[in-house]
Design a protein around this motif. Sequence first.
Motif, PDB file in Angstrom:
ATOM      1  N   ILE A 166       0.869  -1.185   0.000  1.00 45.08           N
ATOM      2  CA  ILE A 166       0.000   0.000   0.000  1.00 45.08           C
ATOM      3  C   ILE A 166       0.902   1.231   0.000  1.00 45.08           C
ATOM      4  N   ILE A 167       0.518   2.238  -0.803  1.00 42.77           N
ATOM      5  CA  ILE A 167       1.311   3.475  -0.885  1.00 42.77           C
ATOM      6  C   ILE A 167       0.295   4.630  -0.901  1.00 42.77           C
ATOM      7  N   ASN A 168       0.707   5.858  -0.552  1.00 41.41           N
ATOM      8  CA  ASN A 168      -0.325   6.904  -0.519  1.00 41.41           C
ATOM      9  C   ASN A 168       0.159   8.276  -0.994  1.00 41.41           C
ATOM     10  N   VAL A 169      -0.831   9.101  -1.363  1.00 41.52           N
ATOM     11  CA  VAL A 169      -0.619  10.488  -1.778  1.00 41.52           C
ATOM     12  C   VAL A 169      -1.711  11.330  -1.116  1.00 41.52           C
ATOM     13  N   HIS A 170      -1.547  12.659  -1.133  1.00 40.94           N
ATOM     14  CA  HIS A 170      -2.622  13.532  -0.645  1.00 40.94           C
ATOM     15  C   HIS A 170      -3.609  13.796  -1.777  1.00 40.94           C
ATOM     16  N   ALA A 171      -4.883  13.536  -1.547  1.00 38.63           N
ATOM     17  CA  ALA A 171      -5.903  13.812  -2.564  1.00 38.63           C
ATOM     18  C   ALA A 171      -5.938  15.300  -2.912  1.00 38.63           C
ATOM     19  N   SER A 172      -5.575  16.160  -1.954  1.00 40.11           N
ATOM     20  CA  SER A 172      -5.623  17.605  -2.215  1.00 40.11           C
ATOM     21  C   SER A 172      -4.560  18.032  -3.222  1.00 40.11           C
ATOM     22  N   GLY A 173      -3.675  17.123  -3.622  1.00 39.42           N
ATOM     23  CA  GLY A 173      -2.739  17.408  -4.720  1.00 39.42           C
ATOM     24  C   GLY A 173      -3.452  17.505  -6.065  1.00 39.42           C
ATOM     25  N   GLY A 174      -4.701  17.073  -6.110  1.00 36.69           N
ATOM     26  CA  GLY A 174      -5.519  17.250  -7.313  1.00 36.69           C
ATOM     27  C   GLY A 174      -5.555  16.043  -8.236  1.00 36.69           C
ATOM     28  N   PRO A 175      -6.518  16.053  -9.184  1.00 31.21           N
ATOM     29  CA  PRO A 175      -6.736  14.898 -10.053  1.00 31.21           C
ATOM     30  C   PRO A 175      -5.528  14.560 -10.933  1.00 31.21           C
ATOM     31  N   ALA A 176      -4.850  15.570 -11.487  1.00 24.19           N
ATOM     32  CA  ALA A 176      -3.718  15.278 -12.385  1.00 24.19           C
ATOM     33  C   ALA A 176      -2.587  14.620 -11.598  1.00 24.19           C
ATOM     34  N   MET A 177      -2.369  15.104 -10.373  1.00 27.97           N
ATOM     35  CA  MET A 177      -1.309  14.514  -9.544  1.00 27.97           C
ATOM     36  C   MET A 177      -1.657  13.076  -9.185  1.00 27.97           C
ATOM     37  N   MET A 178      -2.921  12.840  -8.832  1.00 30.24           N
ATOM     38  CA  MET A 178      -3.316  11.470  -8.460  1.00 30.24           C
ATOM     39  C   MET A 178      -3.224  10.542  -9.669  1.00 30.24           C
ATOM     40  N   ARG A 179      -3.653  11.023 -10.837  1.00 30.80           N
ATOM     41  CA  ARG A 179      -3.563  10.165 -12.043  1.00 30.80           C
ATOM     42  C   ARG A 179      -2.102   9.832 -12.352  1.00 30.80           C
ATOM     43  N   ALA A 180      -1.222  10.821 -12.194  1.00 29.94           N
ATOM     44  CA  ALA A 180       0.210  10.579 -12.448  1.00 29.94           C
ATOM     45  C   ALA A 180       0.749   9.535 -11.470  1.00 29.94           C
ATOM     46  N   ALA A 181       0.291   9.606 -10.218  1.00 28.29           N
ATOM     47  CA  ALA A 181       0.736   8.638  -9.202  1.00 28.29           C
ATOM     48  C   ALA A 181       0.224   7.235  -9.546  1.00 28.29           C
ATOM     49  N   VAL A 182      -1.029   7.150  -9.949  1.00 27.34           N
ATOM     50  CA  VAL A 182      -1.635   5.854 -10.293  1.00 27.34           C
ATOM     51  C   VAL A 182      -0.884   5.220 -11.475  1.00 27.34           C
ATOM     52  N   ASP A 183      -0.598   6.012 -12.504  1.00 31.16           N
ATOM     53  CA  ASP A 183       0.101   5.481 -13.682  1.00 31.16           C
ATOM     54  C   ASP A 183       1.525   5.048 -13.333  1.00 31.16           C
ATOM     55  N   ALA A 184       2.222   5.885 -12.571  1.00 35.18           N
ATOM     56  CA  ALA A 184       3.611   5.566 -12.206  1.00 35.18           C
ATOM     57  C   ALA A 184       3.660   4.306 -11.351  1.00 35.18           C
ATOM     58  N   ASN A 185       2.676   4.166 -10.479  1.00 37.13           N
ATOM     59  CA  ASN A 185       2.592   2.999  -9.595  1.00 37.13           C
ATOM     60  C   ASN A 185       2.464   1.725 -10.422  1.00 37.13           C
ATOM     61  N   ARG A 186       1.547   1.773 -11.390  1.00 39.45           N
ATOM     62  CA  ARG A 186       1.299   0.591 -12.228  1.00 39.45           C
ATOM     63  C   ARG A 186       2.550   0.254 -13.057  1.00 39.45           C
ATOM     64  N   ASP A 187       3.138   1.284 -13.663  1.00 38.40           N
ATOM     65  CA  ASP A 187       4.311   1.067 -14.529  1.00 38.40           C
ATOM     66  C   ASP A 187       5.497   0.514 -13.738  1.00 38.40           C
ATOM     67  N   ALA A 188       5.753   1.138 -12.577  1.00 39.92           N
ATOM     68  CA  ALA A 188       6.927   0.711 -11.787  1.00 39.92           C
ATOM     69  C   ALA A 188       6.735  -0.704 -11.271  1.00 39.92           C
ATOM     70  N   ALA A 189       5.511  -1.037 -10.850  1.00 34.98           N
ATOM     71  CA  ALA A 189       5.255  -2.392 -10.337  1.00 34.98           C
ATOM     72  C   ALA A 189       5.477  -3.416 -11.443  1.00 34.98           C
ATOM     73  N   ALA A 190       5.002  -3.090 -12.669  1.00 40.38           N
ATOM     74  CA  ALA A 190       5.181  -4.020 -13.792  1.00 40.38           C
ATOM     75  C   ALA A 190       6.672  -4.216 -14.070  1.00 40.38           C
ATOM     76  N   LYS A 191       7.426  -3.116 -13.997  1.00 37.99           N
ATOM     77  CA  LYS A 191       8.861  -3.190 -14.289  1.00 37.99           C
ATOM     78  C   LYS A 191       9.612  -4.088 -13.311  1.00 37.99           C
ATOM     79  N   VAL A 192       9.232  -4.015 -12.024  1.00 34.02           N
ATOM     80  CA  VAL A 192       9.951  -4.848 -11.049  1.00 34.02           C
ATOM     81  C   VAL A 192       9.251  -6.182 -10.804  1.00 34.02           C
ATOM     82  N   GLY A 193       8.124  -6.394 -11.508  1.00 36.03           N
ATOM     83  CA  GLY A 193       7.467  -7.703 -11.447  1.00 36.03           C
ATOM     84  C   GLY A 193       6.713  -7.970 -10.154  1.00 36.03           C
ATOM     85  N   ILE A 194       6.085  -6.915  -9.596  1.00 33.97           N
ATOM     86  CA  ILE A 194       5.233  -7.139  -8.409  1.00 33.97           C
ATOM     87  C   ILE A 194       3.817  -6.668  -8.741  1.00 33.97           C
TER      88      ILE A 194
END
Length: 236
Positions: free
Chosen positions: A85-113
């Motif tokens: 589980i990892i977290n961000v502040h929602a008050s960072g806004g929708p673009a920030m949260m979307r960037a976090a969600v995408d980076a999370n998915r990409d990085a996890a795929a890269k390291v195979g988790i």
Amino acid sequence: MKPHERILVGIDTPDMERARHIAERVRGLVGGIKLGMEFHNANGPAGVREIAGDTPLFLDLKYHDIPNTVAGAVRSAVTTCRPRIINVHASGGPAMMRAAVDANRDAAAKVGIAPPLMIAVTVLTSIDDADLAAVGQATPAGDQVKRLALLAKEAGCDGVVCSPHEITTLHDACGDNFTLVVPGIRPADAPEDDQKRKMTPSDAVSAGADYIVIGRPITQAADPAAAAKAIAESLL
Ligand code: C5P
């Protein structure tokens, strides 16, 4: 999920030895270990990995910055700390949260988790309506929590951190497939410390909490393993 798997133990200390002592006692008795800024800033990702071991890790670093920077922070954290589980502040806004969600998915795929759950912090429970007004936000805290939770859901986050008293509202607003991570939990016989709006573990889970975050009632107990077991049994 088995009842004890809902318990995340918050280990708040900069001290590696103390963290190791608690982690060794609760491993296997709870669903995960939460490490935040205090521990991470003192011991780095290597220390985080050592304490988590094979126990699921909630990495509580609450990122809030421009989307590009948050995406980079999430990529680094997923790669080095391998959280569940990892977290961000929602008050960072929708673009920030979307960037976090995408980076999370990409990085996890890269390291195979499996991608860690991306959880958004709504309004910190230490903030009240007067504090919100002081930073120029007229909305009552309860309304702001719901607004940010819906925004987090829309941005692709998997859930939010919320107080026990927001569980029902957010469960109704955001549905079953939205993870609610809930601190402010106190067994009936435990001191309340500085948690004012507290709830017992079983009441929080009955209300719909997916995970309950518990710190001092376990970490400060004379026997952390016994305390964790008693809480798990109260959830049966
Ligand atoms: O010792 P205690 O059970 O109060 O610890 C709760 C943990 O949850 C701590 O790590 C605290 O920082 C965290 N937390 C909280 N309230 C929030 C968000 C996080 O108590 N709103």
